[in-house]
Design an enzyme around this catalytic site. Structure first.
Site, PDB file in Angstrom:
ATOM      1  N   HIS A  81       0.831  -1.209   0.000  1.00 26.47           N
ATOM      2  CA  HIS A  81       0.000   0.000   0.000  1.00 26.47           C
ATOM      3  C   HIS A  81       0.862   1.254   0.000  1.00 26.47           C
ATOM      4  O   HIS A  81       2.005   1.257   0.454  1.00 26.47           O
ATOM      5  CB  HIS A  81      -0.997  -0.001   1.162  1.00 26.47           C
ATOM      6  CG  HIS A  81      -0.421   0.115   2.536  1.00 26.47           C
ATOM      7  ND1 HIS A  81      -0.109   1.325   3.123  1.00 26.47           N
ATOM      8  CD2 HIS A  81      -0.128  -0.830   3.466  1.00 26.47           C
ATOM      9  CE1 HIS A  81       0.343   1.114   4.347  1.00 26.47           C
ATOM     10  NE2 HIS A  81       0.351  -0.186   4.576  1.00 26.47           N
ATOM     11  N   ASP A  83      -0.209   4.513   1.085  1.00 21.12           N
ATOM     12  CA  ASP A  83      -0.457   5.570   2.064  1.00 21.12           C
ATOM     13  C   ASP A  83       0.301   5.313   3.352  1.00 21.12           C
ATOM     14  O   ASP A  83       0.717   4.185   3.639  1.00 21.12           O
ATOM     15  CB  ASP A  83      -1.945   5.709   2.349  1.00 21.12           C
ATOM     16  CG  ASP A  83      -2.561   4.455   2.968  1.00 21.12           C
ATOM     17  OD1 ASP A  83      -2.182   3.338   2.564  1.00 21.12           O
ATOM     18  OD2 ASP A  83      -3.422   4.595   3.846  1.00 21.12           O
ATOM     19  N   GLU A 177      -4.944   2.017   2.763  1.00 25.22           N
ATOM     20  CA  GLU A 177      -4.919   0.859   3.658  1.00 25.22           C
ATOM     21  C   GLU A 177      -4.995   1.295   5.117  1.00 25.22           C
ATOM     22  O   GLU A 177      -5.660   0.647   5.935  1.00 25.22           O
ATOM     23  CB  GLU A 177      -3.639   0.035   3.414  1.00 25.22           C
ATOM     24  CG  GLU A 177      -3.632  -1.324   4.105  1.00 25.22           C
ATOM     25  CD  GLU A 177      -3.037  -1.313   5.511  1.00 25.22           C
ATOM     26  OE1 GLU A 177      -3.085  -2.361   6.183  1.00 25.22           O
ATOM     27  OE2 GLU A 177      -2.523  -0.260   5.944  1.00 25.22           O
ATOM     28  N   GLU A 178      -4.329   2.381   5.441  1.00 24.33           N
ATOM     29  CA  GLU A 178      -4.260   2.805   6.836  1.00 24.33           C
ATOM     30  C   GLU A 178      -5.606   3.249   7.394  1.00 24.33           C
ATOM     31  O   GLU A 178      -5.809   3.256   8.605  1.00 24.33           O
ATOM     32  CB  GLU A 178      -3.236   3.934   7.001  1.00 24.33           C
ATOM     33  CG  GLU A 178      -1.798   3.545   6.673  1.00 24.33           C
ATOM     34  CD  GLU A 178      -1.209   2.517   7.633  1.00 24.33           C
ATOM     35  OE1 GLU A 178      -1.912   2.112   8.584  1.00 24.33           O
ATOM     36  OE2 GLU A 178      -0.060   2.116   7.433  1.00 24.33           O
ATOM     37  N   ASP A 200       3.667  -6.336   3.804  1.00 29.78           N
ATOM     38  CA  ASP A 200       3.336  -5.241   4.714  1.00 29.78           C
ATOM     39  C   ASP A 200       3.498  -5.654   6.172  1.00 29.78           C
ATOM     40  O   ASP A 200       2.749  -5.198   7.045  1.00 29.78           O
ATOM     41  CB  ASP A 200       1.888  -4.792   4.438  1.00 29.78           C
ATOM     42  CG  ASP A 200       1.478  -3.559   5.208  1.00 29.78           C
ATOM     43  OD1 ASP A 200       2.360  -2.767   5.580  1.00 29.78           O
ATOM     44  OD2 ASP A 200       0.260  -3.381   5.438  1.00 29.78           O
ATOM     45  N   HIS A 383       3.811   3.557  12.606  1.00 33.74           N
ATOM     46  CA  HIS A 383       2.805   4.593  12.849  1.00 33.74           C
ATOM     47  C   HIS A 383       3.242   5.712  13.791  1.00 33.74           C
ATOM     48  O   HIS A 383       2.386   6.365  14.396  1.00 33.74           O
ATOM     49  CB  HIS A 383       1.496   3.992  13.383  1.00 33.74           C
ATOM     50  CG  HIS A 383       0.800   3.105  12.409  1.00 33.74           C
ATOM     51  ND1 HIS A 383      -0.480   2.637  12.597  1.00 33.74           N
ATOM     52  CD2 HIS A 383       1.197   2.590  11.210  1.00 33.74           C
ATOM     53  CE1 HIS A 383      -0.835   1.882  11.574  1.00 33.74           C
ATOM     54  NE2 HIS A 383       0.177   1.829  10.729  1.00 33.74           N
TER      55      HIS A 383
END
Length: 414
Positions: A81, A83, A177-178, A200, A383
């Protein structure tokens, strides 16, 4: 194996802000995601991949590595992904610590923040390796620009080494995705793979084919706001009603008090006044029945509070997000075995298959007819400002992708 192009490619990618936005009313949720995808798409075209295109419906860049064998091989896909998560991602300044000694703190830029092995013990595993972090005031973006860089490097290597025999391989670079919405738009037919893997995950050896089942809900509470001097018997404080709801949930079933296979209720947002308040939650459970039981509890608490305070004072909006992909992937264990065999062939004798306390795009894609476990990408501390990755872990991820491609073709020939 070392891949000289991987590090500069990764550093280029993380410097591009591609953060998604859960509050947006468009798809993909931000134009900056699309701009970043176009960078990847141009690179894929320049490398000479086939069928490179942007699927607007899916918001996905798709490309193909053509088969170089003369027998039928099931079409395999790999996804990453584009993002990044909801933390500052503007002006990312990656920093590189070579030959890490396995015990020292790594200062993040000139900030007060450090990567400390006493706090983040995984660092100790990477003695002698190259740590890539950010400068302390942004995330790094390794989730999932590790996967993005690895997939492009993998494609480049296969095209440059035709002696490696493989079937058709499809690549996808997805948005949002996030915020959990990207996979909802995915075009399985256009992607054209029989099975796929998201790239991922965490450090080498991690193989995810079990996830939480997930739901989300919001409460909108209407209070009665009158002057405090005459409030007795009249005021209904919406904030207090929200507190009453929170206190009615099991207090030990929250993220900070659970691990392993334990589920939870997680209050994500609480805002409001005496007149009205808004609460947003996520629910997680590894068992589908457990998820339904948690949803039923929420509905019962809302009903009880509405009865207590009178009327339809609390309005509940609840929806499912994704389900534990293990329930479906148990029907496709051959693709788990393919990953296991590739891991072992690349020197990883200990494979961590503990269910991931989260979800991946593969959670939704598996239920859309594309069986899709998750492979490691080398991401750590995702994150936030303490995110880092390890160059050697990323190299190992590319090794695994190459080996899986070989094994898929070899098995089809037998």
């Amino acid at each position: 194996m070392e891949y000289p192009c991987l590090l500069p490619r990764f550093l280029k990618y993380v410097k591009i802000n591609s953060r998604s936005d859960e509050h947006a009313d468009r798809f993909p949720s931000t134009q900056r995601e699309v701009d970043y995808q176009m960078v990847i798409m141009k690179e894929l075209e320049e490398l000479g991949l086939s069928d490179v295109h942007y699927n607007e419906k899916a918001g996905t860049v798709i490309a193909e590595i053509p088969s170089n064998v003369d027998w039928d091989v099931p079409v395999m896909g790999f996804l990453a992904h584009c993002d990044t998560a909801d933390f500052n991602s503007e002006n990312v300044k990656p920093q590189i610590t070579e030959n890490y000694d396995g015990k020292s703190k790594i200062q993040l830029g000139d900030t007060e923040f450090y990567l400390d092995p006493a706090v983040f013990p995984n660092l100790k595993k990477y003695k002698g390796q190259t740590i890539i972090s950010a400068s302390g005031d942004t995330l790094l973006g390794g989730d999932d620009k590790c996967g993005d860089a690895e997939l492009v490097t993998f494609a480049e290597y296969l095209l440059q080494h035709p002696e490696i025999k493989h079937g058709t391989i499809r690549l996808g670079f997805t948005p949002d995705e996030e915020i959990g919405t990207g996979a909802q738009h995915f075009d399985v037919a256009d992607f054209g793979a029989k099975f796929a893997y998201t790239v991922d995950g965490e450090g080498p050896g991690k193989l995810d084919w079990g996830t939480f089942s997930a739901a989300q809900f919001e409460l909108d509470i209407q209070g009665v706001n009158v002057h405090p001097a005459v409030a007795k018997g009249q005021m209904i404080n919406a904030i207090q009603v929200g507190i009453d709801f929170q206190n009615a949930l099991p207090q030990d079933q929250v993220p900070e008090k659970t691990d392993g296979r334990q589920g939870f209720f997680h209050l994500m947002d609480f805002s409001g006044t005496v007149d009205n308040a808004h609460l947003a939650y996520i629910i997680r459970d590894f068992e589908r029945d457990g998820l339904e039981s948690r949803k039923d509890l929420v509905k019962q608490i809302v009903a009880d509070l509405n009865k207590k305070y009178g009327g339809d004072r609390i309005k509940l909006k609840m929806w499912d997000q994704y389900y534990n992909m293990a329930d479906e992937l148990a029907k496709h264990m051959e693709i788990i075995d393919l990953a296991r065999d590739a891991y072992r062939a690349c020197g990883m004798t200990e494979i961590n298959e503990d269910p991931v306390r989260g979800g991946t795009d593969g959670s939704q894609l598996t239920y859309m007819g594309l069986p899709c476990p998750n492979l490691f990408a080398g991401e750590e501390n995702m994150h936030g400002r303490f995110e880092y990755t390890v160059l050697e872990s990323m190299w190992k991820a590319v090794d695994v992708l190459i080996k899986m491609s070989e094994l898929n073709a070899e098995r089809a020939k037998k």
